[in-house]
Design an enzyme around this catalytic site. Structure first.
Site, PDB file in Angstrom:
ATOM      1  N   HIS A 173     -82.028  -1.660 -40.122  1.00 13.02           N
ATOM      2  CA  HIS A 173     -82.417  -1.693 -38.619  1.00 13.02           C
ATOM      3  C   HIS A 173     -83.149  -3.162 -38.500  1.00 13.02           C
ATOM      4  O   HIS A 173     -83.211  -3.414 -37.412  1.00 13.02           O
ATOM      5  CB  HIS A 173     -83.681  -0.478 -38.887  1.00 13.02           C
ATOM      6  N   PHE A 198     -89.995   4.713 -33.269  1.00 10.31           N
ATOM      7  CA  PHE A 198     -91.415   5.041 -33.254  1.00 10.31           C
ATOM      8  C   PHE A 198     -91.536   6.637 -32.971  1.00 10.31           C
ATOM      9  O   PHE A 198     -90.785   7.189 -32.415  1.00 10.31           O
ATOM     10  CB  PHE A 198     -91.880   4.569 -31.900  1.00 10.31           C
ATOM     11  N   GLU A 202     -88.301  -1.471 -45.308  1.00 10.00           N
ATOM     12  CA  GLU A 202     -86.974  -0.893 -45.136  1.00 10.00           C
ATOM     13  C   GLU A 202     -86.241  -1.508 -46.380  1.00 10.00           C
ATOM     14  O   GLU A 202     -85.367  -0.848 -47.090  1.00 10.00           O
ATOM     15  CB  GLU A 202     -86.170  -1.349 -43.876  1.00 10.00           C
ATOM     16  N   HIS A 239     -84.290  -6.330 -30.051  1.00  7.36           N
ATOM     17  CA  HIS A 239     -84.169  -5.090 -30.321  1.00  7.36           C
ATOM     18  C   HIS A 239     -83.827  -4.217 -28.925  1.00  7.36           C
ATOM     19  O   HIS A 239     -84.672  -4.102 -27.918  1.00  7.36           O
ATOM     20  CB  HIS A 239     -85.521  -4.427 -30.879  1.00  7.36           C
TER      21      HIS A 239
END
Lengths: 413, 78
Positions: A302, A399, A313, A339
């Protein structure tokens, strides 16, 4: 249970408006981040984003249709048109009720929302467009793709912030696996580069403030990272049931073999400590794939370039894979394009498929000094890495604590 | 016919139809391809251009270009 293969791909990103241009840029380690062109950022703290360039959807689609759809849907239509052409599928020949559309979007029609809300405040309710609601709702991506191509199978949109695209592909995979559809057009789309959204993300302190060095701002897993970079884009994948694809002689990019979805149950924006939710998400995807953890060669992370995501992560990957973690090859696509929120999981799924096809993994840009949690992890930096990939996973973490992992396999009978 | 020209320009812009199709007899939905949301947007554009308010009841009667032109001519007479 049916096997599910990918037979067509299409993308539009800040580094290219088709698959070939985007993939070439990724392999060269080219950044798509720059000073925002779409609007005046004088009053904004953050002035950089990953914008799609030279995008003229009215050249490919009826201008009347384009006018009544948000940019989020324009990007989706563009990528879908490439994916459908790539799959060389003539929908007229097949039962349309068995062809679904499941496309993710984190936010939907932000451009429309902002424009119409400004009209509402300045000129009153009577001036608000009758197209406000259909243009704004995030599910119009899936809705309009079905209208344009006449597809009548399962149709909805997944919304899980930055994991929306991965959840869409996961659901599409399951729809075919369980026999609800023969083909699903899936992916993600997002057009969040607007003045209002930029202010919101910026005030969360989520975004990089490296305004003077846009191309160096996205630094996934680097100690000097200071936030993510907002970006727009879309990717569409054509998923098919294996026998259906074989019968029509389709080319096959790879197979989807696992989908893991978990929740953090922890915080509205911060990931769970040590990436506990992400670890379980990877674990579930690998379990469904039916392979051993040490058969995974490549992890498309990610890797947002935020403080907590990258740290946790990396920990999640090491905690799950143990000794095998050091043999994994890793990279972060967001280091080049920023992103793209709900599109990210879909763009990164395309990256994984191209990596499997070409036997090469693109570099992670701006990763000069890896954070301590990355000790022993092999991130590709500098030149692309040649490697044969049998199994790969891609993580998307949103989120709200939504985690999704997709597991892909090199196709073989 | 200055008013007709204005009306035609708005219709051409909103509905993406060639100007020659916008005749007084043309029906918005059947002949010019509008749907219900388009007709709402058209009425709003007329209100904006001619600085007036058209009630929903009146708007529903304006199903052809000619009816809209006559209505607007009537309303804009001082």
């Amino acid at each position: 249970m049916n096997r599910v293969v990918i037979t067509g791909i299409g993308v539009i990103t800040p580094v290219g408006n088709d698959v070939k241009t985007t993939w070439d840029s990724f392999l060269k380690g080219k950044s798509g981040i720059d000073t925002i062109r779409a609007f005046d950022t004088s009053n904004h703290t953050v002035k950089i984003a990953g914008e799609v360039k030279d995008f003229e959807p009215e050249k490919k689609f009826d201008p009347k249709i384009i006018k009544r759809l948000d940019r989020c849907v324009h990007l989706c239509l563009w990528a879908t048109s490439e994916a459908v052409a790539d799959a060389q599928i003539d929908f007229n020949k097949y039962d349309r009720t068995q062809i679904g559309v499941i496309i993710g979007s984190g936010i939907g029609g932000l451009h429309t929302w902002e424009r119409e809300h400004t009209k509402f405040i300045e000129r009153g309710p009577a001036r608000v467009s009758p197209f406000l609601i259909p243009m704004m709702i995030p599910d119009m991506t899936s809705g309009y793709v079905a209208i344009h191509w006449g597809l009548k199978g399962p149709n909805y949109t997944t919304i899980s912030a930055c994991a929306s695209g991965a959840h869409a592909i996961g659901d599409a995979f399951r729809a075919i696996k369980y026999g609800d559809a023969n083909v699903v057009v899936t992916g993600g789309s997002e057009a969040p580069v607007t003045p209002f959204a930029l202010a919101g993300f910026s005030n969360m302190r989520a975004l990089s403030r490296r305004n003077d060095e846009p191309q160096k701002a996205s630094r996934s897993f680097d100690v000097n990272r200071d936030g993510f970079i907002m970006a727009e884009g879309a990717a569409t994948l054509i998923l098919e049931e294996l026998e259906f694809a074989r019968k029509r002689g389709a080319k096959i990019y790879g197979e989807i073999v696992g989908f893991g979805a978990t929740g953090d149950g922890h915080h509205i924006t911060a990931p769970a400590p040590e990436g506990e939710g992400a670890r379980r998400s990877m674990e579930r995807a690998i379990k469904e794939a039916g392979c051993r953890k040490d058969e995974i060669n490549y992890v498309n992370t990610h890797g947002t370039s935020t403080e907590l995501n990258d740290k946790f992560e990396a920990m999640a990957i090491k905690n799950l894979f143990g000794d095998h973690a050091k043999k994994l090859i890793l990279n972060a696509t967001k280091s080049m394009i920023g992103h793209t929120l709900g599109a990210a999981g879909a763009i990164e799924a395309v990256v994984v498929l191209l990596s499997i096809r070409d036997g090469v993994v693109h570099p992670t840009l701006n990763l000069k000094e890896p954070l301590p949690e990355c000790n022993g992890l092999d991130f590709v930096t500098g030149d692309p890495r040649k490697v044969t990939i049998d199994y790969a996973i891609s993580n998307s973490l949103g989120f709200g604590g939504h985690n999704a992992t997709l597991c892909f396999k090199r196709f073989s009978d | 016919m200055a008013l007709f020209d204005d009306v035609r320009n708005i219709i051409v812009e909103q509905l993406h139809v060639p100007p020659e199709k916008v005749t007084l007899e043309a029906k918005f939905i059947e002949d010019l391809g509008a749907d219900s949301l388009d007709t709402v947007e058209l009425i709003m554009a007329f209100e904006e251009k001619f600085n007036l308010q058209i009630s929903e009841e009146e708007a529903q009667k304006l199903d052809t270009v000619g009816k809209a032109v006559t209505y607007l001519e009537d309303k804009t007479k001082t």
